[in-house]
Design a protein around this motif. Structure first.
Motif, PDB file in Angstrom:
ATOM      1  N   ALA A  43       0.823  -1.208   0.000  1.00 47.69           N
ATOM      2  CA  ALA A  43       0.000   0.000   0.000  1.00 47.69           C
ATOM      3  C   ALA A  43       0.859   1.260   0.000  1.00 47.69           C
ATOM      4  CB  ALA A  43      -0.934  -0.007   1.210  1.00 47.69           C
ATOM      5  N   ALA A  44       1.985   1.255   0.738  1.00 46.96           N
ATOM      6  CA  ALA A  44       2.883   2.416   0.786  1.00 46.96           C
ATOM      7  C   ALA A  44       3.522   2.652  -0.576  1.00 46.96           C
ATOM      8  CB  ALA A  44       3.945   2.214   1.856  1.00 46.96           C
ATOM      9  N   TYR A  45       3.958   1.594  -1.236  1.00 45.67           N
ATOM     10  CA  TYR A  45       4.533   1.726  -2.572  1.00 45.67           C
ATOM     11  C   TYR A  45       3.497   2.321  -3.528  1.00 45.67           C
ATOM     12  CZ  TYR A  45       6.180   0.542  -7.232  1.00 45.67           C
ATOM     13  OH  TYR A  45       6.536   0.616  -8.563  1.00 45.67           O
ATOM     14  N   ALA A  46       2.269   1.810  -3.467  1.00 45.83           N
ATOM     15  CA  ALA A  46       1.219   2.293  -4.359  1.00 45.83           C
ATOM     16  C   ALA A  46       1.006   3.795  -4.170  1.00 45.83           C
ATOM     17  CB  ALA A  46      -0.077   1.527  -4.102  1.00 45.83           C
ATOM     18  N   ARG A  47       1.004   4.258  -2.936  1.00 46.53           N
ATOM     19  CA  ARG A  47       0.845   5.700  -2.694  1.00 46.53           C
ATOM     20  C   ARG A  47       2.026   6.478  -3.251  1.00 46.53           C
ATOM     21  NH1 ARG A  47      -0.552   3.746   2.711  1.00 46.53           N
ATOM     22  NH2 ARG A  47      -2.831   3.611   2.884  1.00 46.53           N
ATOM     23  N   TRP A  48       3.212   5.921  -3.116  1.00 43.62           N
ATOM     24  CA  TRP A  48       4.424   6.604  -3.570  1.00 43.62           C
ATOM     25  C   TRP A  48       4.387   6.861  -5.073  1.00 43.62           C
ATOM     26  CZ3 TRP A  48       8.936   4.895  -6.386  1.00 43.62           C
ATOM     27  CH2 TRP A  48      10.021   5.770  -6.283  1.00 43.62           C
ATOM     28  N   VAL A  49       3.861   5.905  -5.834  1.00 45.32           N
ATOM     29  CA  VAL A  49       3.784   6.076  -7.284  1.00 45.32           C
ATOM     30  C   VAL A  49       2.492   6.757  -7.716  1.00 45.32           C
ATOM     31  CG1 VAL A  49       5.295   4.132  -7.792  1.00 45.32           C
ATOM     32  CG2 VAL A  49       2.830   3.752  -7.609  1.00 45.32           C
ATOM     33  N   GLY A  50       1.648   7.141  -6.769  1.00 49.98           N
ATOM     34  CA  GLY A  50       0.414   7.842  -7.105  1.00 49.98           C
ATOM     35  C   GLY A  50      -0.743   6.933  -7.465  1.00 49.98           C
ATOM     36  N   LYS A  51      -0.663   5.682  -7.023  1.00 46.73           N
ATOM     37  CA  LYS A  51      -1.730   4.730  -7.322  1.00 46.73           C
ATOM     38  C   LYS A  51      -2.299   4.166  -6.027  1.00 46.73           C
ATOM     39  CE  LYS A  51       0.799   3.357 -11.523  1.00 46.73           C
ATOM     40  NZ  LYS A  51       1.392   2.223 -12.272  1.00 46.73           N
ATOM     41  N   ARG A  52      -2.922   2.995  -6.109  1.00 48.30           N
ATOM     42  CA  ARG A  52      -3.479   2.310  -4.942  1.00 48.30           C
ATOM     43  C   ARG A  52      -3.561   0.827  -5.264  1.00 48.30           C
ATOM     44  NH1 ARG A  52      -8.519   1.014  -6.688  1.00 48.30           N
ATOM     45  NH2 ARG A  52      -9.580   2.427  -8.122  1.00 48.30           N
ATOM     46  N   LEU A  53      -3.886   0.021  -4.272  1.00 47.03           N
ATOM     47  CA  LEU A  53      -4.137  -1.390  -4.532  1.00 47.03           C
ATOM     48  C   LEU A  53      -5.540  -1.550  -5.117  1.00 47.03           C
ATOM     49  CD1 LEU A  53      -2.694  -3.065  -1.292  1.00 47.03           C
ATOM     50  CD2 LEU A  53      -1.600  -2.824  -3.534  1.00 47.03           C
ATOM     51  N   PRO A  54      -5.741  -2.492  -6.031  1.00 47.93           N
ATOM     52  CA  PRO A  54      -7.088  -2.697  -6.570  1.00 47.93           C
ATOM     53  C   PRO A  54      -8.003  -3.314  -5.521  1.00 47.93           C
ATOM     54  CG  PRO A  54      -5.617  -4.424  -7.339  1.00 47.93           C
ATOM     55  CD  PRO A  54      -4.753  -3.441  -6.604  1.00 47.93           C
ATOM     56  N   THR A  55      -9.284  -3.056  -5.649  1.00 51.82           N
ATOM     57  CA  THR A  55     -10.265  -3.716  -4.793  1.00 51.82           C
ATOM     58  C   THR A  55     -10.507  -5.131  -5.326  1.00 51.82           C
ATOM     59  OG1 THR A  55     -12.169  -3.006  -6.106  1.00 51.82           O
ATOM     60  CG2 THR A  55     -11.385  -1.497  -4.373  1.00 51.82           C
ATOM     61  N   ASP A  56     -11.147  -5.955  -4.512  1.00 59.29           N
ATOM     62  CA  ASP A  56     -11.495  -7.299  -4.979  1.00 59.29           C
ATOM     63  C   ASP A  56     -12.371  -7.264  -6.236  1.00 59.29           C
ATOM     64  OD1 ASP A  56     -10.026  -8.784  -3.226  1.00 59.29           O
ATOM     65  OD2 ASP A  56     -11.721  -9.900  -2.401  1.00 59.29           O
ATOM     66  N   PRO A  57     -13.455  -6.481  -6.266  1.00 58.18           N
ATOM     67  CA  PRO A  57     -14.275  -6.442  -7.489  1.00 58.18           C
ATOM     68  C   PRO A  57     -13.480  -5.985  -8.708  1.00 58.18           C
ATOM     69  CG  PRO A  57     -15.481  -5.514  -5.638  1.00 58.18           C
ATOM     70  CD  PRO A  57     -14.086  -5.718  -5.166  1.00 58.18           C
ATOM     71  N   GLU A  58     -12.584  -5.026  -8.538  1.00 60.89           N
ATOM     72  CA  GLU A  58     -11.772  -4.569  -9.669  1.00 60.89           C
ATOM     73  C   GLU A  58     -10.871  -5.683 -10.177  1.00 60.89           C
ATOM     74  OE1 GLU A  58     -11.352   0.231  -8.692  1.00 60.89           O
ATOM     75  OE2 GLU A  58      -9.850  -1.185  -7.950  1.00 60.89           O
ATOM     76  N   TRP A  59     -10.228  -6.393  -9.251  1.00 53.63           N
ATOM     77  CA  TRP A  59      -9.321  -7.462  -9.657  1.00 53.63           C
ATOM     78  C   TRP A  59     -10.085  -8.555 -10.409  1.00 53.63           C
ATOM     79  CZ3 TRP A  59      -8.124 -12.469  -9.818  1.00 53.63           C
ATOM     80  CH2 TRP A  59      -6.792 -12.834 -10.023  1.00 53.63           C
ATOM     81  N   VAL A  60     -11.220  -8.954  -9.868  1.00 57.55           N
ATOM     82  CA  VAL A  60     -12.019 -10.015 -10.504  1.00 57.55           C
ATOM     83  C   VAL A  60     -12.502  -9.570 -11.877  1.00 57.55           C
ATOM     84  CG1 VAL A  60     -14.146 -11.362 -10.341  1.00 57.55           C
ATOM     85  CG2 VAL A  60     -12.709 -11.040  -8.315  1.00 57.55           C
TER      86      VAL A  60
END
Length: 405
Positions: free
Chosen positions: A232-249
């Protein structure tokens, strides 16, 4: 008022004051003293004015609206532009292109760098259109009699998803950039434990690195040994986020909507039939991770690679959050969702687009990695990109093969 005139007047005033005082002419001395005070006050005001408005003083008065800016103003403007370009180049080199495309930052970035950022976004991420997806399908074995679960229909907004799992090479930029020292990137509850997120030599970084570096030849392999908080910290650093379960599916199963019915979606990114030659699972015999761009035949319809196999992927959702309401799970709140299977996943039923696993958010395992996402609404509009067409509507199951072929 010239400072030399003030000086001469001051010397003359002192002389007159002395003569007046010696001659007993009191009123003349008093008048001269008042004159000195006035001249002194005028000079002080003059100095304050010239210090505050140096450009106006140099030109002999206040600058009109149409006059040319001073050299100092032009230099300051040029320096600001150079700093902005330098920062933009650095962020592009670090793979933080999505930050440049956020409205709050884009307005201060030169257009050529915005175009480079947009090109990288199109190259590194795939656009997943909004629509419905089904979560929680499968067979429940929590009771004596197996129960088939139809799952829940969930609406998903359009978003971008990384085409590849985050690599060691990419995560190393985060480590070198001081990601483990930037407290603002981390969830507040985990900050006291940051000193524990180290490699085998005690340096900040993934669990299986040494001396703050990944193993030689592993740059293009997915980063592993990172917990949910590190991802999650890496995702914020690059200006993104982790996908949600519905998004991943949705990105893997790529549902096809049917009028008046539930959408039809794939069991695997390539279709409904399992094929061990399309993914890095236990049956492939690799026994370890492979570069993230291998197994291209197993990519999703949208162009995301290795959603199935290689390593499990953290999502932003809690484990069990999207399961069927008929079989609720009562779990530790620290459990986070994992999707996709890994190189050591044996059963193909555990590597479908809909299968959910989970682990504690602080787990740092050798078969778990992640990829990032970002919402379309979080980015500036791309004027060069035509509006995405909605998924095709099919009138019958016979038309489904034509749409998905």
């Amino acid at each position: 008022m010239n400072r030399y005139v003030v000086g001469v007047a001051g010397v003359a005033g002192v002389a007159v004051l002395a003569v007046g005082w010696l001659c007993g002419i009191f009123f003349m001395a008093l008048a001269t003293l008042l004159l000195l005070l006035a001249l002194g006050g005028g000079y002080l005001a003059y100095r304050q004015y010239t210090l505050k408005f140096p450009a106006s003083h140099a030109s002999g008065g206040a600058r009109s609206e149409g006059s040319t800016p001073s050299n100092s103003t032009r230099t300051s403007t040029k320096r600001t532009a150079e700093d902005s370009q330098s920062l933009a180049r650095q962020m592009l080199d670090q793979g933080r292109y999505s930050l440049l495309l956020r409205p709050q930052i884009a307005q201060s970035i030169p257009p050529k760098f915005l175009q480079q950022a947009q090109d990288l976004l199109d190259e590194e991420m795939t656009l997943v259109p909004g629509g419905e997806t089904i979560l929680g399908r499968g067979v429940s074995t929590s009771t004596e009699t197996p129960e088939y679960l139809d799952g829940r229909v969930v609406q998903v907004e359009g978003f971008y998803l990384d085409r590849y799992q985050v690599t060691n090479e990419q995560f190393h930029r985060f480590v070198e950039g001081g990601g483990y020292e930037q407290i603002s990137l981390w969830d507040p509850e985990i900050v006291p434990a940051l000193l524990e997120f180290v490699d085998q030599t005690g340096e900040p970084g993934p669990r299986f690195w040494m001396n703050g570096k990944y193993a030689h030849g592993q740059g293009k392999h997915p980063v592993v040994g990172v917990c949910w908080y590190e991802a999650a910290a890496y995702a914020r650093w690059v200006g993104k986020r982790l996908p949600t379960d519905p998004e991943w599916v949705k990105s893997g199963s790529w549902p096809v909507p049917l009028p008046g019915a539930r959408p039809i979606q794939r069991k695997f990114p390539w279709g409904d039939a399992f094929d061990q030659n399309r993914c890095n699972l236990w049956g492939c015999g690799r026994g370890a991770t492979v570069p993230v761009d291998q197994f291209q035949d197993g990519m999703s319809v949208g162009g995301a690679h290795q959603l199935i196999g290689n390593v499990w992927e953290w999502t932003s959702s809690r484990f069990g959050a999207w399961q069927s309401g008929s079989t609720p799970l009562v779990l530790d709140a620290s459990m986070r969702s994992l999707r996709g299977g890994a190189f050591d996943t044996y059963f193909e039923t555990q590597s479908t687009c809909d299968f959910q696993s989970g682990d504690k958010a602080i787990a740092r395992k050798r078969n778990v990695g992640f990829r990032c996402a970002i919402g379309i609404c979080d980015l500036i509009p791309d004027e060069s990109m035509q509006a995405e067409e909605a998924p095709a509507q099919v009138e019958s199951y016979e038309e489904l093969a034509e749409v998905t072929s």
